[in-house]
Design an enzyme around this catalytic site. Structure first.
Site, PDB file in Angstrom:
ATOM      1  N   PRO A 168      74.871  25.444  22.049  1.00 41.10           N
ATOM      2  CA  PRO A 168      74.382  24.492  21.039  1.00 41.10           C
ATOM      3  C   PRO A 168      73.557  25.231  19.979  1.00 41.10           C
ATOM      4  O   PRO A 168      72.744  26.086  20.312  1.00 41.10           O
ATOM      5  CB  PRO A 168      73.482  23.537  21.826  1.00 41.10           C
ATOM      6  N   GLU A 169      73.795  24.907  18.723  1.00 45.79           N
ATOM      7  CA  GLU A 169      73.011  25.529  17.660  1.00 45.79           C
ATOM      8  C   GLU A 169      71.850  24.598  17.303  1.00 45.79           C
ATOM      9  O   GLU A 169      71.697  23.528  17.886  1.00 45.79           O
ATOM     10  CB  GLU A 169      73.936  25.878  16.487  1.00 45.79           C
ATOM     11  N   LYS A 174      66.596  27.045  18.981  1.00 42.08           N
ATOM     12  CA  LYS A 174      67.418  26.555  20.081  1.00 42.08           C
ATOM     13  C   LYS A 174      66.581  26.092  21.264  1.00 42.08           C
ATOM     14  O   LYS A 174      67.078  25.952  22.375  1.00 42.08           O
ATOM     15  CB  LYS A 174      68.391  27.657  20.511  1.00 42.08           C
ATOM     16  N   ARG A 180      79.374  38.632  20.704  1.00 42.61           N
ATOM     17  CA  ARG A 180      79.775  37.337  20.140  1.00 42.61           C
ATOM     18  C   ARG A 180      80.854  37.576  19.095  1.00 42.61           C
ATOM     19  O   ARG A 180      80.884  38.607  18.441  1.00 42.61           O
ATOM     20  CB  ARG A 180      78.577  36.628  19.490  1.00 42.61           C
TER      21      ARG A 180
END
Ligand code: ZN
Length: 300
Positions: A2-3, A52, A289
């Protein structure tokens, strides 16, 4: 993962459903029993998101939650307990639940399903936290030690405005590093709340090469990138999903009338032609990533 927009939606929902109300906290799974014992039968004052992370304040105790890759809150209750059913990592649909109440008028929650790290409850509903990367209670000094390591969060600016101090912090954080802008945007100490999707999409909009060293960016480029990220994150909070590409964007021209418009410019579109320049969109790993960009028009 989740950002930041998801955490700000979560903080707003926790505030709406729990703040100022007597609550009960438990740890059905057992791994947060001591923390739950410290928080239960009290009144949470407010929740806030920073990047976050979620912080819920109860006097001198601060409940810190970092959802990480797998964490999520699910919310259940009667018809007066409204909002998103789940926030965080995607969850399968919960089974049917018909509200029942105990003699004190508190709803009787459904039995915990799976590994519920924390359950918080008020008379008309409850929330279950599963799979967080972090879930602990901090004292004010520990809280300070956590937030001092967090970069500025664009969503902590006043509505519709740019906080010049936060922008200056962002610029200062970049100036002190010798890394690429693609790496810097994922560093929560540089800017808090940006994840993989917002990184790819903001750099595309700004036509910035992800490999450009941050010290080569001028003040105008940094300010413009901050503005773009702010706008994208705010839209994410309002809509609950990340949509950085809109059918009405002038760049799309006639293609904007597509019946099934895509939501992202480059994220997960590797191998397809860039909608701005036609070059093939690329993808590679950067620090574990996936990084997406267009080598044709992200050249500055
Ligand atoms: Zn391009």
């Amino acid at each position: 993962m989740p950002e930041g927009h998801t955490l700000h939606r979560l903080a707003a929902q926790v505030n709406r459903l729990f703040a100022g109300r007597h609550w009960r906290v438990s740890s059905p799974q057992g791994r947060f029993s001591a923390g739950a014992a410290r928080l239960t039968e009290r009144v949470p004052e407010r929740a806030e998101a920073w990047g976050k992370q979620l912080f819920v304040h109860l006097g001198g105790d601060i409940w810190q939650v970092h959802l990480g890759l797998y964490g999520a809150f699910s919310f259940r209750g009667d018809e007066s307990f409204t909002g998103a059913a789940s926030l965080g990592a995607p969850r399968s649909r919960a089974e049917q639940y018909t509200p029942r109440y105990d003699d004190a008028g508190w709803i009787i929650p459904a039995p915990p399903a799976g590994s519920v790290r924390a359950r918080v409850q008020v008379p008309n509903g409850w929330a279950d936290l599963r799979g967080p990367a972090k879930c602990q209670v901090l004292n004010p000094m520990q809280y300070q030690a956590v937030i001092v390591r967090l970069g500025p969060d664009p969503l902590r600016q006043p509505e519709g405005a740019t906080d010049q101090q936060l922008l200056e912090q962002f610029r200062g954080n970049l100036d002190r590093r010798r890394i690429s802008i693609g790496a810097a945007l994922m560093d929560q100490a540089v800017i808090a709340g940006v994840g993989n999707i917002y990184r790819a999409e903001s750099l595309f909009v700004e036509q910035l090469d992800p490999d450009i060293p941050v010290q080569q960016l001028d003040a105008a480029q940094v300010a413009s990138l901050w503005e773009t990220l702010t706008g994208q994150l705010r839209t994410g909070v309002a809509e609950g999903i990340i949509r950085t590409l809109r059918p009405e964007d002038p760049l799309l021209g006639a293609r904007g009338s597509d019946r099934n418009p895509r939501r992202h410019w480059v994220y997960q579109h590797q191998g397809t032609p860039c909608l701005r320049c036609g070059e093939s969109i690329r993808m590679r790993e950067l620090q574990g990533r996936r990084l997406y960009w267009c080598p044709g028009c992200q050249r500055r």
